[in-house]
Design an enzyme around this catalytic site. Structure first.
Site, PDB file in Angstrom:
ATOM      1  N   HIS A  30       0.831  -1.075  -0.096  1.00 19.57           N
ATOM      2  CA  HIS A  30       0.070  -0.058   0.009  1.00 19.57           C
ATOM      3  C   HIS A  30       0.875   1.276   0.036  1.00 19.57           C
ATOM      4  CE1 HIS A  30      -3.596  -2.297   0.416  1.00 19.57           C
ATOM      5  NE2 HIS A  30      -3.385  -2.825   1.446  1.00 19.57           N
ATOM      6  N   HIS A 128      -3.321  -3.510   8.251  1.00 18.78           N
ATOM      7  CA  HIS A 128      -4.105  -3.487   7.193  1.00 18.78           C
ATOM      8  C   HIS A 128      -4.880  -2.543   6.744  1.00 18.78           C
ATOM      9  CE1 HIS A 128      -7.616  -6.122   5.281  1.00 18.78           C
ATOM     10  NE2 HIS A 128      -8.539  -5.505   5.833  1.00 18.78           N
TER      11      HIS A 128
END
Ligand SMILES: *[C@@H]1O[C@H](CO)[C@@H](O)[C@H](O)[C@H]1NC(C)=O
Length: 163
Positions: A30, A128
């Protein structure tokens, strides 16, 4: 008793290790540089991001060099918690194209966005990515829309009065 200490030590070791893995994989999936213009096709292939059964259907990249700002968001959060950022991040959202092939030839559509992110923090670290809310540009903030509506209303009233 020494046995218990050793067993505890081993458990701790594994949990810390898996923790490191989670942070590392979060960064890998990410995080990209602040001002990088990325191509989903290339970045996802170069980083070898895939699911066990094929291409990842979707992946969102956050432009935050070395994850500095995001790590700041997770500071002092120990237990697994989903947080929403106050500030907006530059994002590149990648969605798999229909009829895409198998890895490493995954094809993505991409869209630049700006938004607040929802992430899970654990032991001071992001682990996450959950989702993001698109932020509207400053020029379309509610107060500006309100002013525009007032101006339109005044025009309308003037029109009604004159006719
Ligand atoms: C990604 O790859 C697909 C398939 O090769 C292609 O159609 C698409 O234009 C590529 N996207 C970009 C931004 O290069």
């Amino acid at each position: 008793n020494l046995d218990i200490v050793i067993i505890l030590g081993i458990i701790l070791c594994f949990s810390v290790l898996s923790q490191c893995q989670n942070v590392k994989s979060f960064m890998e999936k990410h995080i990209v540089q602040d001002n990088a213009e990325i191509i989903c096709n290339d970045t996802i292939r170069n980083r070898n991001l895939r699911n066990r059964d094929g291409c990842r259907p979707r992946n969102t990249f956050i432009h935050d060099t070395n994850g500095h700002r995001i790590k700041g968001l997770c500071a002092n959060i120990i237990e697994s918690t989903v947080i929403i950022s106050d500030m907006s991040f530059k994002l590149t959202d990648c969605k798999m194209q229909k009829g895409t092939q198998r890895p490493p030839n995954c094809a993505y559509k991409q869209k630049g966005e700006t938004g607040k992110i929802h992430i899970t923090c654990e032991r001071n670290n992001p682990v996450h990515f959950v989702t993001f809310d698109v932020s509207f540009g400053v020029s379309w903030s509610p107060s500006i829309l309100f002013v525009v509506a007032l101006i339109l209303l005044r025009e309308l009233l003037t029109l009604v009065i004159l006719t």
